[in-house]
Motif scaffolding. Structure first.
Motif, PDB file in Angstrom:
ATOM      1  N   VAL A   8     -14.484  -1.730  -3.280  1.00  0.00           N
ATOM      2  CA  VAL A   8     -13.804  -1.638  -1.986  1.00  0.00           C
ATOM      3  C   VAL A   8     -13.595  -0.170  -1.634  1.00  0.00           C
ATOM      4  N   ASN A   9     -13.447   0.096  -0.334  1.00  0.00           N
ATOM      5  CA  ASN A   9     -13.176   1.471   0.084  1.00  0.00           C
ATOM      6  C   ASN A   9     -11.676   1.682   0.212  1.00  0.00           C
ATOM      7  N   LYS A  10     -11.271   2.895   0.560  1.00  0.00           N
ATOM      8  CA  LYS A  10      -9.844   3.231   0.649  1.00  0.00           C
ATOM      9  C   LYS A  10      -9.133   2.488   1.772  1.00  0.00           C
ATOM     10  N   GLN A  11      -9.887   2.001   2.753  1.00  0.00           N
ATOM     11  CA  GLN A  11      -9.296   1.235   3.850  1.00  0.00           C
ATOM     12  C   GLN A  11      -9.110  -0.231   3.477  1.00  0.00           C
ATOM     13  N   GLY A  12      -9.566  -0.616   2.290  1.00  0.00           N
ATOM     14  CA  GLY A  12      -9.393  -1.988   1.826  1.00  0.00           C
ATOM     15  C   GLY A  12     -10.521  -2.921   2.227  1.00  0.00           C
ATOM     16  N   ILE A  36      -6.794  -6.025  -3.645  1.00  0.00           N
ATOM     17  CA  ILE A  36      -6.985  -4.692  -3.061  1.00  0.00           C
ATOM     18  C   ILE A  36      -5.638  -4.043  -2.773  1.00  0.00           C
ATOM     19  N   LYS A  37      -4.729  -4.811  -2.202  1.00  0.00           N
ATOM     20  CA  LYS A  37      -3.393  -4.285  -1.907  1.00  0.00           C
ATOM     21  C   LYS A  37      -2.703  -3.822  -3.194  1.00  0.00           C
ATOM     22  N   ASN A  38      -2.838  -4.617  -4.241  1.00  0.00           N
ATOM     23  CA  ASN A  38      -2.238  -4.272  -5.529  1.00  0.00           C
ATOM     24  C   ASN A  38      -2.796  -2.964  -6.085  1.00  0.00           C
ATOM     25  N   CYS A  39      -4.088  -2.793  -6.038  1.00  0.00           N
ATOM     26  CA  CYS A  39      -4.728  -1.605  -6.631  1.00  0.00           C
ATOM     27  C   CYS A  39      -4.560  -0.362  -5.767  1.00  0.00           C
ATOM     28  N   LEU A  40      -4.695  -0.497  -4.451  1.00  0.00           N
ATOM     29  CA  LEU A  40      -4.598   0.660  -3.573  1.00  0.00           C
ATOM     30  C   LEU A  40      -3.179   1.217  -3.499  1.00  0.00           C
ATOM     31  N   ARG A  60     -10.964   1.340 -11.277  1.00  0.00           N
ATOM     32  CA  ARG A  60     -11.198   2.790 -11.321  1.00  0.00           C
ATOM     33  C   ARG A  60     -11.540   3.251  -9.930  1.00  0.00           C
ATOM     34  N   GLN A  61     -11.110   4.461  -9.600  1.00  0.00           N
ATOM     35  CA  GLN A  61     -11.424   5.038  -8.305  1.00  0.00           C
ATOM     36  C   GLN A  61     -12.470   6.131  -8.465  1.00  0.00           C
ATOM     37  N   TYR A  62     -13.479   6.069  -7.620  1.00  0.00           N
ATOM     38  CA  TYR A  62     -14.514   7.093  -7.561  1.00  0.00           C
ATOM     39  C   TYR A  62     -14.615   7.541  -6.108  1.00  0.00           C
ATOM     40  N   ALA A  63     -14.091   8.723  -5.809  1.00  0.00           N
ATOM     41  CA  ALA A  63     -14.059   9.260  -4.439  1.00  0.00           C
ATOM     42  C   ALA A  63     -13.411   8.227  -3.525  1.00  0.00           C
ATOM     43  N   ALA A  64     -14.153   7.706  -2.566  1.00  0.00           N
ATOM     44  CA  ALA A  64     -13.579   6.765  -1.596  1.00  0.00           C
ATOM     45  C   ALA A  64     -13.757   5.308  -2.011  1.00  0.00           C
TER      46      ALA A  64
END
Length: 112
Positions: A8-12, A36-40, A60-64
């Motif tokens: 998913v992207n940063k916008q969910g 997504i809400k939980n992770c972001l 894990r987050q990779y850039a966006a």
């Protein structure tokens, strides 16, 4: 056992989803929104393992992009965490600097 795999992207917005157990379409939408809400909402200082309902989330987050894997209680979180990293490294080699657009437009080429 892995239950699902999401990117998913940063916008969910979900960019890639793969389910390894049958989940109805309308339930998938709700599940993805909650996951997504939980992770972001978590900060970078917090652990990348989250207890959620009857399973765990490893992300894990990779850039966006966020890569989120849902696993059952018996699965090793660190092994899945490393699996995510290896998956992203393979994508990075395949696309030579993977981006959100690569994932969005090339989902049919990727076999999980």
């Amino acid at each position: 056992m892995i239950k699902f795999f999401l990117m998913v992207n940063k916008q969910g917005q979900t960019r890639l989803s793969r389910y390894y157990e049958h989940v109805e379409i309308n339930k998938r939408t709700m599940l993805e929104a909650e996951v997504i809400k939980n992770c972001l909402s978590r900060s970078k200082d917090q652990c990348s393992f989250v207890e959620y309902k009857d399973f765990k989330l490893v992300y894990r987050q990779y850039a966006a992009l966020f890569v989120v894997v849902g696993i059952d209680q018996t699965e090793n979180e660190m092994a899945v965490y490393e699996l995510i990293h290896n998956f992203v490294e393979v994508l990075d080699k395949y696309f030579s600097r993977v981006s959100e657009l690569d994932v969005s437009f090339s989902v049919s080429e990727i076999r999980l």
